[in-house]
Design a protein around this motif. Structure first.
Motif, mmCIF file in Angstrom:
data_model
loop_
_atom_site.group_PDB
_atom_site.id
_atom_site.type_symbol
_atom_site.label_atom_id
_atom_site.label_comp_id
_atom_site.label_asym_id
_atom_site.label_seq_id
_atom_site.Cartn_x
_atom_site.Cartn_y
_atom_site.Cartn_z
ATOM 1 N N ASP A 14 13.486 3.048 -7.203
ATOM 2 C CA ASP A 14 12.993 3.735 -6.004
ATOM 3 C C ASP A 14 11.820 2.990 -5.378
ATOM 4 O OD1 ASP A 14 14.919 5.701 -6.320
ATOM 5 O OD2 ASP A 14 13.538 7.146 -7.254
ATOM 6 N N ALA A 17 13.183 -0.222 -3.756
ATOM 7 C CA ALA A 17 13.887 0.088 -2.511
ATOM 8 C C ALA A 17 12.898 0.415 -1.392
ATOM 9 C CB ALA A 17 14.853 1.248 -2.727
ATOM 10 N N ALA A 18 11.858 1.173 -1.709
ATOM 11 C CA ALA A 18 10.847 1.511 -0.701
ATOM 12 C C ALA A 18 10.104 0.261 -0.222
ATOM 13 C CB ALA A 18 9.863 2.533 -1.272
ATOM 14 N N ILE A 20 11.262 -2.839 -0.229
ATOM 15 C CA ILE A 20 12.188 -3.634 0.585
ATOM 16 C C ILE A 20 12.299 -3.035 1.978
ATOM 17 C CG2 ILE A 20 14.624 -4.273 0.870
ATOM 18 C CD1 ILE A 20 14.690 -4.649 -2.209
ATOM 19 N N ASN A 21 12.382 -1.723 2.061
ATOM 20 C CA ASN A 21 12.414 -1.064 3.374
ATOM 21 C C ASN A 21 11.134 -1.347 4.155
ATOM 22 O OD1 ASN A 21 14.963 0.034 3.083
ATOM 23 N ND2 ASN A 21 14.194 1.954 2.249
ATOM 24 N N GLN A 22 10.012 -1.371 3.463
ATOM 25 C CA GLN A 22 8.724 -1.611 4.115
ATOM 26 C C GLN A 22 8.630 -3.015 4.689
ATOM 27 O OE1 GLN A 22 5.324 -0.654 1.664
ATOM 28 N NE2 GLN A 22 3.939 -1.824 2.940
ATOM 29 N N GLY A 24 11.171 -5.056 5.414
ATOM 30 C CA GLY A 24 12.250 -5.327 6.354
ATOM 31 C C GLY A 24 13.160 -6.451 5.903
ATOM 32 N N THR A 25 14.307 -6.551 6.563
ATOM 33 C CA THR A 25 15.315 -7.522 6.147
ATOM 34 C C THR A 25 14.866 -8.968 6.339
ATOM 35 O OG1 THR A 25 16.396 -7.340 8.299
ATOM 36 C CG2 THR A 25 17.260 -5.957 6.531
ATOM 37 N N GLU A 28 12.727 -9.716 3.241
ATOM 38 C CA GLU A 28 13.256 -9.256 1.954
ATOM 39 C C GLU A 28 13.374 -10.378 0.926
ATOM 40 O OE1 GLU A 28 17.224 -7.043 0.115
ATOM 41 O OE2 GLU A 28 17.005 -7.240 2.275
#
Length: 60
Positions: A14, A17-18, A20-22, A24-25, A28
């Protein structure tokens, strides 16, 4: 080296994932590379790290 339990692995997933979302692609790959190098430095065992890389490559 001790292993994490299922609950701890889920918490790490978790958090990862958070993060990576922060970032951005676009960032990443850079983030994951930096994270792996930091963790590898903490592990301090080249053989273990290379085995983990081989394991992670399986079934992609």
């Amino acid at each position: 080296m001790s292993q994490l339990g299922l609950a701890e692995l889920e918490a790490v997933y978790d958090a990862l994932a958070a993060a990576i979302n922060q970032v951005g692609t676009e960032q990443e790959s850079l983030f994951l590379t930096k994270l792996v190098l930091l963790l590898a430095n903490q592990i301090g065992d080249q053989t273990q790290i290379e085995q983990a890389i081989t394991t992670a490559l399986r079934d992609l």
